[in-house]
Each structure stands twice: as structure tokens, then as C-alpha cells.
Design a protein around this motif. Structure first.
Motif, short mmCIF file in Angstrom:
data_model
loop_
_atom_site.label_atom_id
_atom_site.label_comp_id
_atom_site.label_asym_id
_atom_site.label_seq_id
_atom_site.Cartn_x
_atom_site.Cartn_y
_atom_site.Cartn_z
N GLY A 33 -7.10 5.81 6.51
CA GLY A 33 -7.60 4.56 5.94
C GLY A 33 -6.63 3.91 4.96
O GLY A 33 -6.98 2.93 4.30
N ILE A 34 -5.42 4.45 4.84
CA ILE A 34 -4.45 3.96 3.86
C ILE A 34 -3.39 3.11 4.56
O ILE A 34 -2.81 3.51 5.57
N TYR A 35 -3.14 1.93 3.99
CA TYR A 35 -2.09 1.06 4.48
C TYR A 35 -0.78 1.38 3.76
O TYR A 35 -0.65 1.16 2.57
N ALA A 36 0.19 1.93 4.50
CA ALA A 36 1.53 2.13 3.94
C ALA A 36 2.33 0.84 3.99
O ALA A 36 3.12 0.55 3.10
N VAL A 37 2.12 0.06 5.05
CA VAL A 37 2.71 -1.27 5.23
C VAL A 37 1.62 -2.18 5.77
O VAL A 37 0.91 -1.79 6.70
#
Length: 261
Positions: A33-37
Motif C-alpha cells: 500500500g506504499i507509493y515509492a514513486v
């Protein structure tokens, strides 16, 4: 004062469908659920030096990994000379014309400096691309100030020299665009200034585009013609270096305070 730009803003005089160089269009990478980009758009034309800055964890190296095929994007696309190269592989991206260095140096440490560059030349010949402008190994070594240590084992060199060997190896692939991840790391001020000239010579001699990540702001402000600033996976500001260095959001991110009026 530069206004904060939307992620999709393009550099001046560049068309969104530019066919010469790299166009990153709405690139996104999620890990769970984490946006790195997240929805990153930028452009580097052939013959242009573009800088990419931001604090640790901003997503810069992840973006490089997406452009070079090391990672597959969750959304968006990367175009090189008008053709999609994202969601392929590092080998396919290299064959298309994207060369890169890494934040963590990846040299053949038991080979000499010359042999490291010759390996890349053999790869270029196998790809059968860029033969008409391919530099000789000696020219590459001289260009990057490595001719005097050409027969030294790469693993015995100081960190800054190893960085230069990695750049030389990338150039030997005759790329359309070179991605440099922290090229000035481990270099003193004199070496960093010399590297500025080397990067510009690479651009001028080989006509390639260059995208540079570095934490040395003095270095990247001097070497870049256009800058993108990333924070928490997004491009928050873009513009020429003099505009970016005075932007309030950039000052706040790096110094933790508001710019003076």
C-alpha cells in the motif's frame, strides 16, 4: 520565484511526444500500500543534462530503477525515442540505449580499469548499436581522467576513482541516455569539479542525454541544465537550477525552514 509545478510539467521547448530522449509519463511504483514513486513525469532530451534531487527516501533511486528496467512500474510508462521501454528488462533497456551507474558500485574488481571498459565495449558490439559514433577505450579513459591508471585493478582504487570507472563503462555502451546515480559520492571538491567537466564532455562528445542524481547540491546545480525535485515519491518542483535553489519548498525540505522574503 518558481511556482510549484504539477508532476506532468515538461521542460521548456520540449514536446510531450518528443521522440529524441527519455520521456517518463505518470510513472508509479507501489510496494503493497506504499507509493515509492507516484505519478512522476519528467523528460531528458538527447544532448541535455537533467538533475534529480531530493532528500533520502524521496524515491530517486527507485525512479532510476524503473527507467532502467530493474523494476516494473505499477502504472505509467517510460519512452525512449518515442518507443515504450518500461516493463521490459535491464537488458532490453540497455539494448534500446539506456546505460546507468549504481548507487552501490558494481565493478569487476579483479579486472583492470581498461578491462572493465573493454567488457562494456564487447557488450556494445553484441548489441550492434551506435557503431558509427563508438568511442575507443583509450578515448573514454582519457575523457574521464583514467588513462594514467588504466592497468590498475579496479578494486584497489579509491572510491572516487571507482565511480569514474563505472561512468566510463556506461559510456562505452554508446547510450542514448546515461543515468548517473550519485556519481560524485566519495569525491573531494576538486574531484567533483573535474567530474562536472567530464559529464559535460560526455554529453558534447557523444550527443547523449544525462540524468544525474546526487546529494552534492553544489555539484548538481552546476552540472545540470534543468532540475526536478522529488519528495515522498512525487515531483514537487521543476525548473532551471537558479529558480529551484530559491524555491521555498526546496529550502524547507533541505534546511527545515521557510525561505526569507
Amino acid at each position: 520565484m518558481l511556482a510549484v509545478s504539477a508532476p506532468a510539467e515538461r521542460p521548456p521547448e520540449a514536446e510531450p511526444s518528443a521522440a529524441s530522449g527519455i520521456v517518463v509519463d505518470g510513472l508509479t511504483k507501489q510496494f503493497g500500500g506504499i507509493y515509492a514513486v507516484r505519478d512522476v513525469s519528467l523528460e531528458c532530451r538527447v544532448g541535455q543534462i537533467v538533475g534529480l534531487i531530493g532528500p533520502n527516501g524521496a524515491g530517486k533511486t527507485t525512479l532510476m530503477n524503473l527507467i532502467s528496467g530493474t523494476l516494473t512500474p505499477t502504472g505509467g510508462a517510460v519512452y525512449l525515442d518515442g518507443k515504450v521501454v518500461s516493463a521490459t528488462s535491464p537488458a532490453a533497456c540497455a539494448e534500446a540505449g539506456i546505460a546507468r551507474t549504481f548507487q552501490n558500485i558494481r565493478l569487476f574488481k579483479r579486472l583492470t580499469v581498461r578491462q572493465n571498459v573493454e567488457v562494456a565495449r564487447i557488450t556494445r558490439r553484441r548489441l550492434a548499436r551506435g557503431a558509427e559514433k563508438a568511442p575507443s577505450v583509450d578515448e573514454i579513459l582519457k575523457l574521464l581522467g583514467l588513462d594514467g591508471i588504466a592497468e590498475a585493478k579496479a578494486g584497489t582504487l579509491p572510491y572516487g576513482h571507482q565511480r569514474r570507472v563505472e561512468i566510463a563503462r556506461a559510456v562505452a555502451l554508446s547510450p542514448r541516455v546515461v543515468l548517473l546515480d550519485e556519481p560524485a559520492a566519495g569525491m573531494n571538491e576538486q574531484e567533483s569539479r573535474a567530474l562536472i567537466g567530464s559529464v559535460q564532455l560526455i554529453r558534447d562528445r557523444f550527443g547523449c542525454g544525462v540524468i544525474v542524481i546526487d546529494h552534492d547540491l553544489k555539484f548538481i546545480m552546476e552540472v545540470s541544465e534543468y532540475l526536478y525535485v522529488m519528495h515522498l515519491g512525487e515531483v514537487i518542483v521543476s525548473g532551471i537550477p537558479d529558480e529551484v535553489r530559491h524555491d521555498e519548498r526546496v529550502i524547507e525540505i533541505y534546511l527545515g525552514r521557510k525561505a526569507r522574503k
